[in-house]
Design an enzyme around this catalytic site. Structure first.
Site, PDB file in Angstrom:
ATOM      1  N   GLY A  28      -2.831  -9.204   2.575  1.00 26.18           N
ATOM      2  CA  GLY A  28      -2.016  -8.161   3.188  1.00 26.18           C
ATOM      3  C   GLY A  28      -2.659  -7.641   4.454  1.00 26.18           C
ATOM      4  O   GLY A  28      -3.417  -8.353   5.121  1.00 26.18           O
ATOM      5  N   CYS A  29      -2.381  -6.393   4.774  1.00 24.86           N
ATOM      6  CA  CYS A  29      -2.897  -5.789   6.004  1.00 24.86           C
ATOM      7  C   CYS A  29      -4.423  -5.833   6.021  1.00 24.86           C
ATOM      8  O   CYS A  29      -5.079  -5.417   5.064  1.00 24.86           O
ATOM      9  CB  CYS A  29      -2.420  -4.346   6.112  1.00 24.86           C
ATOM     10  N   PHE A  30      -4.991  -6.323   7.123  1.00 24.87           N
ATOM     11  CA  PHE A  30      -6.453  -6.452   7.167  1.00 24.87           C
ATOM     12  C   PHE A  30      -7.171  -5.120   7.258  1.00 24.87           C
ATOM     13  O   PHE A  30      -8.370  -5.043   7.026  1.00 24.87           O
ATOM     14  CB  PHE A  30      -6.933  -7.424   8.236  1.00 24.87           C
ATOM     15  N   CYS A  32      -6.768  -2.798   5.099  1.00 21.69           N
ATOM     16  CA  CYS A  32      -7.103  -2.516   3.693  1.00 21.69           C
ATOM     17  C   CYS A  32      -8.307  -3.326   3.236  1.00 21.69           C
ATOM     18  O   CYS A  32      -9.274  -2.772   2.699  1.00 21.69           O
ATOM     19  CB  CYS A  32      -5.923  -2.850   2.785  1.00 21.69           C
TER      20      CYS A  32
END
Length: 198
Positions: A28-30, A32
Site C-alpha cells: 500500500g502507501c509507502f 505507512c
C-alpha cells in the site's frame, strides 16, 4: 485483517542464514510501511520508491495512475545480526499492511497499492514463499493472502518529499488515521526492539 501478532507463526529458520541484508516490500502507501520499519532496531535505512515498472514512469504522478506496473514500495537495509529477514516479513504481514486485499489497502485502490515482495535472490523468494505457506497453514486470515512474489529488476527512489513523510507530518489526517495505528501496534508488539528516540 488479523490483529493478534502472536497468531502469526515464527518465520523459517533459514531466514537468518540466507536472507541477505536488503529487501524491497510493497504494502500500500509507502508512507505507512516506511513509518513502521523506521522504528525497528536493526533497520539501517528505509527508502520509499517504486518497483515493478520502468524508469520512464517511475515518478509519483505517473505511478498514481495505476497504469505503469509499479508498486509503491520501500527498500529496507538491515543488519541481520540484529533483525532477521524472517522477522521483517512477520511484521510486514502482521502489522505493516493487509495481505488479503487485492490491489488496494483500505481506501487506496489500484495496482500501485498491491501487496508484493520484490525478491533479490532465489533464497529470498523461497523464504517469502515458505512464510506465506506457514501463515496459510496457521489460518491466521479469513481470506487468502494475495501477496505477489516478483523479481526485483530495479528500485527507483521516490521524490524527496515522500521520505520520512509520517514523521514530518504527524498531524496530517491520513497519517493520524492510517499510519499512526500501525506504528502503535509495532510499539506494542516490539517495544523492546525499537530504536532509541532521537
Amino acid at each position: 485483517m488479523a490483529t493478534d501478532f502472536d497468531a502469526f507463526p515464527d518465520p523459517p529458520a533459514d531466514a537468518a542464514r540466507n536472507g541477505g541484508d536488503t529487501i524491497v516490500l510493497a504494502g500500500g502507501c509507502f508512507w505507512c510501511t516506511e513509518a513502521v520499519y523506521r522504528q525497528l532496531d536493526g533497520v539501517i535505512s528505509v527508502r520509499p520508491g517504486y518497483a515493478g515498472g520502468t524508469a520512464a514512469t517511475a515518478n509519483y504522478e505517473d505511478v498514481c495512475t495505476g497504469t505503469t506496473g509499479h508498486a509503491e514500495a520501500i527498500e529496507i537495509v538491515f543488519d541481520p545480526a540484529r533483525v532477521q529477514l524472517g522477522e521483517i516479513l512477520r511484521i510486514f504481514f502482521a502489522i505493516a499492511h493487509d495481505p488479503t486485499q487485492l490491489n488496494r489497502q483500505g481506501a487506496d485502490v489500484g495496482t500501485q497499492y498491491r501487496s508484493a515482495i520484490f525478491y533479490a535472490s532465489e533464497a529470498q523468494r523461497q523464504i517469502a514463499a515458505d512464510y506465506v505457506a506457514r501463515i496459510d497453514a496457521a489460518r491466521v486470515f479469513d481470506a487468502p493472502i494475495v501477496t505477489t512474489l516478483e523479481p526485483l529488476t530495479q528500485f527507483f527512489v521516490a521524490e524527496a518529499y515522500h521520505h520520512d513523510y509520517a514523521a514530518r507530518n504527524p498531524w496530517q489526517a491520513y497519517v493520524r488515521a492510517v499510519v499512526a495505528p500501525k506504528v502503535e501496534k509495532l510499539r506494542l508488539t516490539h517495544g523492546d526492539r525499537l530504536k532509541e528516540p532521537g
